[in-house]
Write a protein that holds these residues in place. Structure first.
Motif, PDB file in Angstrom:
ATOM      1  N   ASP A   6       0.819  -1.225   0.000  1.00 33.07           N
ATOM      2  CA  ASP A   6       0.000   0.000   0.000  1.00 33.07           C
ATOM      3  C   ASP A   6       0.850   1.271   0.000  1.00 33.07           C
ATOM      4  O   ASP A   6       0.338   2.376   0.128  1.00 33.07           O
TER       5      ASP A   6
ATOM      6  N   ARG B 110      -1.923   3.814  -0.968  1.00 35.76           N
ATOM      7  CA  ARG B 110      -2.417   4.998  -0.252  1.00 35.76           C
ATOM      8  C   ARG B 110      -1.280   5.926   0.147  1.00 35.76           C
ATOM      9  O   ARG B 110      -1.502   6.927   0.817  1.00 35.76           O
ATOM     10  N   HIS B 111      -0.043   5.571  -0.291  1.00 31.09           N
ATOM     11  CA  HIS B 111       1.091   6.455  -0.058  1.00 31.09           C
ATOM     12  C   HIS B 111       2.111   6.236  -1.167  1.00 31.09           C
ATOM     13  O   HIS B 111       2.469   5.098  -1.477  1.00 31.09           O
TER      14      HIS B 111
ATOM     15  N   CYS C  71       0.971   3.953   5.639  1.00 32.91           N
ATOM     16  CA  CYS C  71       0.992   2.683   4.913  1.00 32.91           C
ATOM     17  C   CYS C  71       1.517   1.601   5.843  1.00 32.91           C
ATOM     18  O   CYS C  71       2.058   1.889   6.921  1.00 32.91           O
TER      19      CYS C  71
END
Length: 389
Positions: free
Chosen positions: A48, A74-75, A102
């Motif tokens: 992620d 998400r990062h 993350c």
């Protein structure tokens, strides 16, 4: 916020190829990602957070994330400071994990400079918008002479000799002979280094790094995840990063950015240079190694020549084993950026997975140092300190 023991390196993979005329850069990234995730016991679906630099083809991380099939990101972080970027990525991944951004971060590097005919003795193409172009390009700076300037100045200020620099290559070659994937595996002597062609006075051919295709990848995870995986746990203890430039005209070529990034990392880790059992040092040229060792505090400024001489960097012989895979001087310098391989070999040492001939006994504390850019003008520096849990 500290990153001390807030994240762990769970996967590490160095691509075995040193020449890849039949592969794309994106393919090399993907193969490295797959190798590191397999080493960790994870999959692409677990990732992620994704970290890459200017070697990744396309627009930042956009194209590679899509190519790799990273659908749960998400990062992201595309910090680029040349060869030091990947150590910074590990630090930034640890910061992101500590901040809850993350859980599983993937760092990749890959390139094909050997297949594409890259050279360290030809001027690099830069755009007219680069601010230093009007002042530097008329002098046609190339990679080797920007390091030769630093070497010549160090010799002038401190009496460093070509023989002392040659010992760095000798140590790297002594280790590379045990690495089946190393580009140069033959041991060399000080005399052979000095007899090799002069490339940019005072640096000889054997003072220079290899030009190789390939790459590498790392997986950084939460400690709770690392504890569940079937791999030795490597904790991140401390990290430092900086950029050293022309200092507003007050130029001093005798020190590198490691003089700033090193103390930051040591302070966060709570250890000293004397505690380090193994050091992975960025080795674009021999002078790069010598100056970083001084700036990191392994010896006093100006004493680097004496420190590296007589096999002091050879595992099982000297006081500070370095680059036991052969480093950039003999093993691998993928994409003309050697930072990620510095972390990979440090992880091998901490896991006890280096070649038996060069493995540091009971290695529990290691350092990786990266320098990206040009030692004689501007460069990014990153220091990473790790421990075996």
């Amino acid at each position: 916020m500290t990153i001390k023991r807030k994240a762990c390196i769970a996967g590490a993979y160095e691509h075995p190829t040193r020449k890849a005329p039949d592969k794309t850069v994106a393919q090399l990234h993907a193969e490295c990602a797959r190798g590191a995730l397999a080493d960790a016991g994870l999959t692409l679906q677990d990732v992620d957070g994704y970290f890459c630099a200017g070697d990744a083809p396309g627009l930042g991380a956009n194209n590679m994330a899509d190519y790799l099939g990273l659908t749960k990101l998400r990062h992201i972080d595309t910090t680029d400071t040349g060869g030091s970027a990947y150590l910074i990525h590990v630090s930034h991944a640890a910061q992101a994990i500590a901040a809850g951004k993350c859980d599983v971060a993937l760092v990749t590097l890959a390139g094909r400079p050997r297949s594409e005919g890259s050279s360290g003795v030809a001027p690099r193409l830069v755009t007219a918008n680069t601010p230093d172009v009007p002042w530097e390009m008329p002098y046609s700076p190339v990679i080797v002479n920007m390091y030769a300037l630093a070497a010549a100045r160090h010799m002038h200020e401190y009496g460093t000799t070509s023989e002392q620099l040659a010992w760095i290559k000798v140590a790297a070659a002594a280790h590379a002979q045990h690495n089946p994937n190393a580009m140069l595996r033959e041991p060399v002597t000080v005399e052979e280094v000095l007899a090799s062609p002069m490339i940019s006075d005072p640096l000889h051919k054997l003072d220079c790094c290899v030009v190789s295709d390939g790459g590498g990848a790392l997986v950084v995870v939460r400690p709770e995840i690392a504890a569940r995986l079937k791999r030795p746990v490597v904790n991140i203890l401390g990290a430092g990063e900086t950029i050293k430039g022309q200092l507003g005209g007050h130029v001093d070529l005798t020190w590198s950015g490691a003089a700033i990034s090193g103390p930051i990392a040591f302070k966060e880790a709570g250890v000293s240079p004397a505690d380090i059992q193994y050091a992975s040092i960025y080795a674009s040229l021999t002078i790069t190694v010598l100056m970083q060792l001084e700036d990191l505090g392994f010896c006093k400024k100006g004493e680097g020549g004496r420190f590296v001489a007589d096999g002091n960097l050879i595992s099982g012989v000297g006081t500070l084993p370095f680059n036991t895979d052969g480093g950039g001087l003999c093993n691998n310098h993928p994409a003309n950026r050697g930072g990620i391989t510095k972390v990979i070999e440090a992880v091998r040492q901490l896991r006890g997975e280096a070649h038996p001939k060069v493995q540091v006994p009971d290695c529990t504390l290691a350092l990786a140092q990266g320098t990206g850019g040009l030692l004689g003008s501007r460069h990014g520096s990153a220091t990473l300190i790790m421990e075996r849990q």
